[in-house]
Scaffold this active site. Sequence first.
Site, mmCIF file in Angstrom:
data_model
loop_
_atom_site.group_PDB
_atom_site.id
_atom_site.type_symbol
_atom_site.label_atom_id
_atom_site.label_comp_id
_atom_site.label_asym_id
_atom_site.label_seq_id
_atom_site.Cartn_x
_atom_site.Cartn_y
_atom_site.Cartn_z
ATOM 1 N N LEU A 1 0.827 -1.206 0.000
ATOM 2 C CA LEU A 1 0.000 0.000 0.000
ATOM 3 C C LEU A 1 0.861 1.255 0.000
ATOM 4 O O LEU A 1 0.573 2.235 -0.695
ATOM 5 C CB LEU A 1 -0.947 0.001 1.218
ATOM 6 N N GLY B 1 21.880 17.513 17.476
ATOM 7 C CA GLY B 1 22.650 16.275 17.308
ATOM 8 C C GLY B 1 22.898 15.904 15.869
ATOM 9 O O GLY B 1 24.033 15.867 15.420
ATOM 10 N N TRP C 1 9.942 3.209 22.029
ATOM 11 C CA TRP C 1 9.972 3.004 20.576
ATOM 12 C C TRP C 1 10.372 1.583 20.193
ATOM 13 O O TRP C 1 10.783 1.322 19.076
ATOM 14 C CB TRP C 1 10.861 4.062 19.909
ATOM 15 N N HIS D 1 11.229 21.378 10.946
ATOM 16 C CA HIS D 1 10.237 20.640 10.163
ATOM 17 C C HIS D 1 9.930 21.341 8.862
ATOM 18 O O HIS D 1 9.259 20.805 8.001
ATOM 19 C CB HIS D 1 8.953 20.456 10.966
HETATM 20 N N1 GLN Z 1 19.760 13.713 18.625
HETATM 21 C C1 GLN Z 1 18.692 13.392 17.767
HETATM 22 C C2 GLN Z 1 18.840 14.118 16.437
HETATM 23 O O1 GLN Z 1 19.310 15.185 16.430
HETATM 24 C C3 GLN Z 1 17.355 13.754 18.380
HETATM 25 C C4 GLN Z 1 16.210 13.343 17.507
HETATM 26 C C5 GLN Z 1 14.846 13.482 18.146
HETATM 27 O O2 GLN Z 1 14.667 14.188 19.094
HETATM 28 N N2 GLN Z 1 13.853 12.836 17.618
HETATM 29 O O3 GLN Z 1 18.477 13.629 15.398
#
Ligand code: GLN
Length: 763
Positions: A18, A440, A569, A702
Amino acid sequence: MVTTHNLGYPRIGRRRELKFALESYWSGKIPASTLAEQAAALRGRHWAEQRDLDLVPVGDFSLYDHVLDMSFTLGHVPERARALGGDALDMYFRVARGASAPGRDEHACGGGVAAAEMTKWFDTNYHYLVPEFHADTHFELDASRLLAQLEEARQAGVRAKPVLLGPVSYLALGKSKDGSDRLALLPRLLPVYARLLRALAEQGASWVQIDEPILATELDMDWQQAFNVAYHQLRVPGIRLLLSTYFGPLLDNRYLATKLPVDGLHVDVTCGHDDLAPLLNLLPEHKVLSLGVISGRNVWKSDLGALLDWLEPLAARLGERLWLAPSCSLLHVPMDLDGEDGVDPEVRAWLAFARQKLDELGVLARALHLGRDAVREALQANREALIARRASPRVHKPEVRAAVDAVTPQMGRRASPYAQRAARQAEVLALPPFPTTTIGSFPQTPEIRHARAEYKAGRLDAQAYRAAMLAEIEHCVREQESLGLDVLVHGEAERNDMVEYFGEQLEGYAFSRHGWVQSYGSRCVKPPILFGDIRRPRPMTVEWIRHAASLTRKPMKGMLTGPVTMLNWSFVRDDQPRGRTCMQLALAIREEVLDLQAAGVRVIQIDEAALREGLPLRRSAWAQYLAWAVESFRVAANGVDDHTQIHTHMCYSEFNDILGSIADMDADVITIETSRSDMELLDAFDRFDYPNQIGPGVYDIHSPNVPTRQQIVDLMRKAALRIPAERLWVNPDCGLKTRRWSEVLPALANMVEAARSLRATAG
Ligand code: GLN
Ligand code: ZN
């Protein structure tokens, strides 16, 4: 005779058919008719896989999301999506993904039509599209999707049970956009549901599953009353309603749920049977009781013998009124263990994915009909698998157990209080006011992904792969130096995923090749399987960080994933409390933290991106979760000396209700997401005096947009209204791995400039 049924099946397909069909359609490679054919083929296959059941769900399949499907069935489509015209499918994906969004960026609103907001489906990792309500929202039945699928099922000879999201949960899961009361819409909504039920009756449906998962949460009087109003109006001749609840016990909603005028009730009994005796006493004699006995939330084989021990007397008592099913839709587990060659065979023998879970249900039903002898072999095999799992030295490691038992509160406490540590750290790190850093990751370029794919496929040897990653790290450090950032990172080039990367290096974790679970739309995740006691055989990150640190005189931040995020997760073992498993992870990460410190790393970040999403559905259970989650973090982080600075990161900022717990973690610095809310989310910090340092994200990673220096300065000034300037950091919202260097460099340059002007005006 017990009736078996299922609440929902994975839609994505065993090889994510899908997903690929959707993405081909969105990119214009296949027409709508081909997408429709492929979707129908998947439905047909999935029904065939469920054919041994007495009742098979129909209408649970969705091209994107079942809540969005319900919105369309109710004729409830945001005005902005209608305005552009086009056919129903265009409109559907417009609401799901925004207009002309090439590859979904949840927060972009390309073409001017913003996608509907997405949020987590209860405490799962599935995300649904939030219905938007206004005081003047109207509903209008469009039963076409459901009726067409019902007809398709009839032609395929399926014993169909249509599935609907119930009206009260539908309202509860939506958001009022104008502050009006969602419940005020109930009188307008119910006639549409009633018409839908009549339409289903005309098509020959008899049982209809109506999902009201909010019955597993705490409900105030108004919402309880809404249930009574709703189900008294939804009595339609010819239709028998199975009211379904899941993701937890009914507890205080027991009376309400049993007394509603429906024909059957499905309850999740995987979290214990305590609910059952009182439920049986309350349930009227004519009602069906469907028990969700097989977990739809984990990947483990059930203990069939133990289930039969308590089901046999129940079956004798309830007779035909007893139904059996998985606890919830199987949407949340991978599809099929057959052909799964990724998981190591010993662990594989303990697992059950969706198809295997239905097989278990079949065994239970046959045992109840014909006696255990009729399924002796299946029961025997099940018992052997469980015994092997219980006895496996890969699951039970006495030294790990002993280490958890030996954890003391002292281990979770820093030697000195924050103020004292902060002074030491200031000496060691000598940072300017408004220090700048990143979260990071830096861009995961096509080159990095290609190198990793070649390495995994065996076409690139370990040495060459390592060299490629080291070169990438070096590039990343150089870029940060020329940008003038204050605390650098290595960029996480070597990490595919922040949980998988660590899971692969820890004992106690297994990985599947095809164990995909839908996260939203075409997006799937493949959660690692945490099956046994966790041990860290060797350092996991030290070499990379040490190399990165050797390239600069600026402080280099060590970068780890925290125990709570690792846990939340993953598919987690069900043979011990989650809190205990979390502490095992914490001890492994603590070792890594101490090794980093010993290697000279002065700043260590431990990400807890998923801490908030582990909150239980019922508020009454929050305190207990937060207690062990926070303690696990503390044990992982707080073994360091005063001069080592601990950071944590959380990519959300709805902290209002848990800020006390976040403060208890006692990280020296916390970085959080805030830029999208214009720092409004820092309101929480007005009411709660957060004691340590904070980096409120000022760059929304984002979005591809590059924030200007002035925008960042303005955001930081807003932050400084709530948090003393000397405790503020300047950083993006989250990691940069999904962005391109061409976006990241100008954005970070502006961020560094902004910090400089803040320093100039402050000083
Ligand atoms: N240290 C991770 C990064 O910078 C944190 C990612 C996250 O908070 N989802 O990708
Ligand atoms: Zn984040």
